[in-house]
Motif scaffolding. Sequence first.
Motif, mmCIF file in Angstrom:
data_model
loop_
_atom_site.group_PDB
_atom_site.id
_atom_site.type_symbol
_atom_site.label_atom_id
_atom_site.label_comp_id
_atom_site.label_asym_id
_atom_site.label_seq_id
_atom_site.Cartn_x
_atom_site.Cartn_y
_atom_site.Cartn_z
ATOM 1 N N TRP A 88 37.910 52.811 30.147
ATOM 2 C CA TRP A 88 37.517 51.466 29.654
ATOM 3 C C TRP A 88 39.349 50.896 29.875
ATOM 4 O O TRP A 88 40.279 51.482 28.914
ATOM 5 C CB TRP A 88 37.241 50.797 28.451
ATOM 6 C CG TRP A 88 37.036 49.393 28.099
ATOM 7 C CD1 TRP A 88 37.474 48.553 29.209
ATOM 8 C CD2 TRP A 88 37.782 48.914 26.923
ATOM 9 N NE1 TRP A 88 37.495 47.518 28.348
ATOM 10 C CE2 TRP A 88 37.576 47.331 27.324
ATOM 11 C CE3 TRP A 88 37.818 49.089 25.797
ATOM 12 C CZ2 TRP A 88 37.362 46.836 25.917
ATOM 13 C CZ3 TRP A 88 37.404 48.094 24.357
ATOM 14 C CH2 TRP A 88 38.121 47.292 24.833
ATOM 15 N N ASP A 89 39.658 49.557 30.615
ATOM 16 C CA ASP A 89 41.249 49.032 30.493
ATOM 17 C C ASP A 89 41.287 48.092 29.222
ATOM 18 O O ASP A 89 40.544 46.916 30.371
ATOM 19 C CB ASP A 89 41.620 49.033 31.408
ATOM 20 C CG ASP A 89 43.172 48.618 31.449
ATOM 21 O OD1 ASP A 89 43.946 48.118 30.366
ATOM 22 O OD2 ASP A 89 43.373 47.646 32.200
ATOM 23 N N SER A 122 46.711 60.885 33.265
ATOM 24 C CA SER A 122 47.373 59.735 34.938
ATOM 25 C C SER A 122 47.132 58.557 34.756
ATOM 26 O O SER A 122 46.805 58.124 33.602
ATOM 27 C CB SER A 122 45.713 60.280 35.469
ATOM 28 O OG SER A 122 44.982 60.027 36.075
ATOM 29 N N ASP A 123 47.665 57.246 35.568
ATOM 30 C CA ASP A 123 47.797 56.501 35.367
ATOM 31 C C ASP A 123 46.335 55.790 36.247
ATOM 32 O O ASP A 123 45.213 56.809 37.178
ATOM 33 C CB ASP A 123 48.137 56.210 36.307
ATOM 34 C CG ASP A 123 48.730 54.922 37.639
ATOM 35 O OD1 ASP A 123 49.494 54.005 38.041
ATOM 36 O OD2 ASP A 123 47.544 53.548 36.542
ATOM 37 N N SER A 124 45.822 55.063 35.389
ATOM 38 C CA SER A 124 44.238 55.030 35.866
ATOM 39 C C SER A 124 44.076 53.872 37.216
ATOM 40 O O SER A 124 43.012 54.263 37.412
ATOM 41 C CB SER A 124 43.228 54.498 34.400
ATOM 42 O OG SER A 124 44.437 52.593 34.769
ATOM 43 N N VAL A 143 36.634 53.638 36.342
ATOM 44 C CA VAL A 143 35.532 54.488 36.805
ATOM 45 C C VAL A 143 35.648 55.563 37.787
ATOM 46 O O VAL A 143 37.258 55.642 38.796
ATOM 47 C CB VAL A 143 34.153 53.600 37.634
ATOM 48 C CG1 VAL A 143 33.797 53.373 37.041
ATOM 49 C CG2 VAL A 143 35.356 53.260 38.796
ATOM 50 N N THR A 144 35.433 56.480 38.169
ATOM 51 C CA THR A 144 35.997 57.980 39.491
ATOM 52 C C THR A 144 35.137 57.943 40.017
ATOM 53 O O THR A 144 33.892 58.472 39.973
ATOM 54 C CB THR A 144 36.751 59.543 38.711
ATOM 55 O OG1 THR A 144 36.940 58.891 37.473
ATOM 56 C CG2 THR A 144 37.117 60.130 39.171
ATOM 57 N N LEU A 145 35.640 58.314 41.339
ATOM 58 C CA LEU A 145 34.749 58.643 42.455
ATOM 59 C C LEU A 145 34.984 59.921 42.825
ATOM 60 O O LEU A 145 36.212 60.548 43.019
ATOM 61 C CB LEU A 145 34.645 57.532 43.855
ATOM 62 C CG LEU A 145 34.601 56.157 43.341
ATOM 63 C CD1 LEU A 145 35.270 55.375 44.748
ATOM 64 C CD2 LEU A 145 33.695 55.839 43.429
ATOM 65 N N PHE A 174 38.409 49.564 37.557
ATOM 66 C CA PHE A 174 36.984 48.932 39.092
ATOM 67 C C PHE A 174 36.895 47.070 38.657
ATOM 68 O O PHE A 174 37.221 46.692 39.208
ATOM 69 C CB PHE A 174 35.819 50.013 39.256
ATOM 70 C CG PHE A 174 35.127 49.297 40.251
ATOM 71 C CD1 PHE A 174 35.081 49.427 41.884
ATOM 72 C CD2 PHE A 174 33.752 49.943 39.977
ATOM 73 C CE1 PHE A 174 34.496 49.558 42.328
ATOM 74 C CE2 PHE A 174 32.980 49.254 41.129
ATOM 75 C CZ PHE A 174 33.160 49.517 42.212
ATOM 76 N N VAL A 175 35.683 47.087 37.618
ATOM 77 C CA VAL A 175 35.022 45.591 37.613
ATOM 78 C C VAL A 175 35.192 45.366 36.246
ATOM 79 O O VAL A 175 35.409 46.341 35.811
ATOM 80 C CB VAL A 175 33.558 45.658 38.352
ATOM 81 C CG1 VAL A 175 33.828 45.906 40.053
ATOM 82 C CG2 VAL A 175 32.682 46.296 37.685
ATOM 83 N N PRO A 176 34.844 43.644 35.751
ATOM 84 C CA PRO A 176 35.116 43.996 34.454
ATOM 85 C C PRO A 176 33.932 44.295 33.555
ATOM 86 O O PRO A 176 32.390 44.927 34.336
ATOM 87 C CB PRO A 176 34.497 42.255 34.697
ATOM 88 C CG PRO A 176 35.288 41.560 35.698
ATOM 89 C CD PRO A 176 35.225 42.408 36.952
ATOM 90 N N ALA A 177 34.485 44.984 32.788
ATOM 91 C CA ALA A 177 33.486 46.186 32.019
ATOM 92 C C ALA A 177 32.021 45.435 31.760
ATOM 93 O O ALA A 177 31.058 46.420 32.408
ATOM 94 C CB ALA A 177 33.612 46.170 30.313
ATOM 95 N N ARG A 178 31.674 43.989 31.939
ATOM 96 C CA ARG A 178 30.125 43.558 31.063
ATOM 97 C C ARG A 178 29.796 42.969 32.874
ATOM 98 O O ARG A 178 28.864 42.601 32.313
ATOM 99 C CB ARG A 178 29.944 42.768 29.734
ATOM 100 C CG ARG A 178 30.261 43.250 28.547
ATOM 101 C CD ARG A 178 30.653 41.979 27.274
ATOM 102 N NE ARG A 178 32.218 41.528 28.144
ATOM 103 C CZ ARG A 178 33.299 42.033 27.520
ATOM 104 N NH1 ARG A 178 32.939 43.716 27.437
ATOM 105 N NH2 ARG A 178 34.248 41.557 27.535
ATOM 106 N N GLY A 179 30.879 43.001 33.744
ATOM 107 C CA GLY A 179 29.842 42.861 35.093
ATOM 108 C C GLY A 179 29.483 44.389 34.962
ATOM 109 O O GLY A 179 28.988 44.269 35.920
#
Length: 320
Positions: free
Chosen positions: A69-70, A13-15, A78-80, A42-47
């Motif tokens: 990871w993109d 699926s489209d992330s 991430v998934t809710l 969602f947010v920067p990986a290392r954030g």
Amino acid sequence: MKSESASKSRSNSDSNSKSQGTRSIVLGEVEVIRVVEWQGAFVPARGLVPDSGAELWKGNEEWLAPDHWDPDSDRAVVTLQTWVLRSGGRTVLVDTGVGNGRERPGSAQFHHWQGDFLGGLARAGVRPQDVDVVVNTHIHGDHVGWNTFGADGGWVPTFPNAQYLIPAADDFHFGPDNAYGNGLREDDRLIYEDSIAPVHRSGQAVLWDGSHRIDEHLTLESAPGHTPGSSVLRLASGGDRAVFAGDLLHSPVQILTPSCNSCFCMDAAQAAASRHRILERAADERELVIPAHFGGAGAVEVRKEGDGFSLERWAAFETP
């Protein structure tokens, strides 16, 4: 339990899509259904995981991308999602997502959010009145939002016949007795007032501490650190084992390096200790690890490897 190699897990699926749909597996006598509210970068990986180095993500790009990871934007995916358990003739929800129409000034992405969560439950064959137990693994806005819905200018429980299980330590910390998380975030007060307080007023809230047995297959256990009352739900049925790990894990890189906390963990040392303990037990007892926010297959078996752990097999859930 059907599973597949971790290295072969891929999302179809489209992330960035607001993914709908349900997926299910059976563990012993318990059916586990996945209802996705939202998935995306969602947010920067290392954030999200501040102590994780760039090499950790890049070195595992083959299987982290695109489900977790993109690489192009270097953002964590991430998934809710809510896990629906059919156990012992009852319907149990594990966490309830963001909720619609909420004031969340500290979370721009979900401020006044409108989604189709109840439609997702309906596609899983679950009506609000069918739910017997709601588990809030902890009190954060993306885990308690659909506890309630707006009605006649106020908030009322979404699941009128359900018992809501809420960790006592979180209820104290985020509630009025501790001035809504010590008043550090306006969102904490808003979350408590629209998603927790109405459940208390209806008489449906059950506070627990330490451990709480739901039925012969399901037991809640404290795993503090992410929040004061952060908890996990253990499933043991027949020969199958699973642990619904809540926010002990936001990304699979934390399985590889369990000392790495998310940016949302309140007590770093305690969160890392809880994470290591839960992962060690999962490896020893062959528990399927089912975190709140993993994309892709959403759940994975782990094994010990050196000072950390590695991913062994993804569960048979279809990817959102």
